[in-house]
Motif scaffolding. Structure first.
Motif: not given
Ligand code: ASP
Ligand code: MG
Length: 420
Positions: A137-154
């Motif tokens: 299956l033609n799959s592509k891994w992406i890093d969610a940290r580059s798409y889901i942007h949050t503040d720094n409330s850890y």
């Protein structure tokens, strides 16, 4: 495009991961974005590791070894024992934790938590993406940290919707007939640190991706037949909803039904995207559909039992009324301490609130007001919520228990209870 979310159970064994591939093959004609959780109980194990890191590093290393072995076993069952690049890829991801364990702990525990616990999702998604490729299956891994942007409330990152939707829309332009694989639960700050969105937050991640990409639907694959009116482990008569309006699903999640992360519904409702909750092991079954057109079956009573509750009674020390000034100051502090009030009741000299048991958070409130207010805590309680209730059901469900506080409206009954 459709979005599929696979939770910890769906990726807990090699056999389940093969089933995940079958589910993807059943939907082969659609463009897919897949969001995965950490494998099995990995998040719990990584939480333990974080605590051990502060108190006993040797124990932390042992725990890490256990987590690595669990993943290696799954990889060897999926890819065989020969040399596959996934072994190195996974080992390199775990090295991040090894490096951290060599350093002195950062002073903010929540920060440490997010940098360590997020590795569970990163590893899991890498294994799934590699296995899809293995299955042609033609799959592509992406890093969610580059798409889901949050503040720094850890540990409870707040999403920056503008940045997030711009990034996710860009993603859409670059994908062509590929299955995109990303992580639930995690996001990134503007300084490139990792955040998490709260336990069970992968559902929410999937809803954020779905809404920003204007997906046709989101399907959450679970180890239950669909959304049930009660926990089948506690109530043998539990039944499944065929369909639910968004508002009702939102309420069930709000009152603590363990079905879907409470933040999941809003983005889907706002964007008009249907949510399907489907049984992972019986993908051909209908599950539950949640959307605008769904009708609520009023004959079904929903029963939600939340355990580990505290009833906190807060009274004034000097016989002054528990007035709006006190209340607004208290509510502000609860909000700042990230404490959710599950139920609240007011009287002349006091206010009583029912909360999830969390001593650390609660101390932030009691410390601030200890000179003016008295705090009395009853611990080890249960909060029962019954939606569309019938009188005899309330009696039956509270039988043999002491009712510490109750609230009854036309539709909803809530009782804070203690075993006799
Ligand atoms: N892995 C995370 C957790 O167990 C997030 C999720 O599964 O939704 O809480
Ligand atoms: Mg989960």
């Amino acid at each position: 495009m459709k979005v599929f979310k696979f939770g910890g159970f769906a990726v807990s064994t090699a056999a389940n991961i093969k089933n995940l591939v079958n589910i993807i093959n059943m939907n082969s004609t659609d463009q897919l974005l897949i969001i995965v959780s950490a494998m099995g109980k990995t998040t719990d194990a990584l939480e333990k590791l974080c605590l051990a890191y502060l108190n006993n590093r040797n124990e932390a290393i042992l725990l890490l070894n256990g987590i690595k072995e669990f993943h290696e076993l799954i990889i060897s069952e999926l890819f065989g024992s020969e040399d596959h690049p996934v072994y190195d890829e996974v080992a390199n991801t775990f090295i991040e934790i090894e490096w951290m364990l060599e350093e002195e702990p950062h002073p903010d525990f929540d920060f440490i938590y997010d940098q360590i616990v997020s590795i569970g999702e990163l590893v899991s998604s890498k294994i799934i993406s590699a296995y899809l490729a293995e299955c042609k299956l033609n799959s592509k891994w992406i890093d969610a940290r580059s798409y889901i942007h949050t503040d720094n409330s850890y540990r409870e990152g707040i999403i920056d919707w503008e940045k997030t939707s711009a990034s996710i829309l860009q993603l859409q332009e670059h994908i062509k007939n590929q299955i995109i694989v990303s992580q639930g639960f995690i996001g990134g700050t503007s300084e490139n640190f990792t955040t998490t969105l709260g336990r069970e937050g992968s559902d929410y991640s999937a809803a954020v991706f779905a809404s920003c990409i204007h997906a046709e639907s989101l399907t959450v694959w679970k180890d239950v037949p669909g959304i049930m009116n009660a926990d089948p482990a506690l109530f043998s008569s539990a039944q499944k909803y065929e369909e639910l309006p968004y508002s009702e699903a939102l309420e069930l999640a709000y009152y603590g039904a363990n079905i879907i992360h409470p933040k999941t519904i809003k983005p889907l409702q706002n964007a008009g995207i249907p949510l399907f909750v489907k049984p992972f092991l019986k993908p051909e079954e209908s599950g539950t559909r949640i959307d605008q057109s769904a009708k609520l079956n009023n004959n079904i009573t929903a029963i939600i039992l939340k355990k580990h509750q505290i009833l906190l009674t807060i009274s004034t020390k000097d016989f002054s009324y528990m007035d709006e000034q006190y209340l607004s100051a208290l509510l502000k502090t609860f909000s700042e301490a990230h404490i959710k009030l599950n139920m609240m009741q007011l009287s002349a000299l006091s206010v009583s609130v029912c909360l999830d048991q969390d001593e650390v958070k609660l101390k932030k409130v009691t410390d601030l007001f200890h000179d003016k207010l008295l705090f009395k805590a009853d611990e080890g309680l249960e909060l029962l919520t019954i939606l569309n209730f019938k009188e005899d059901e309330v009696q039956k469900l509270s039988k043999g228990k002491t009712i510490m506080m109750e609230q009854i409206s036309i539709k909803t009954a809530q009782l804070v209870m203690k075993y006799l």
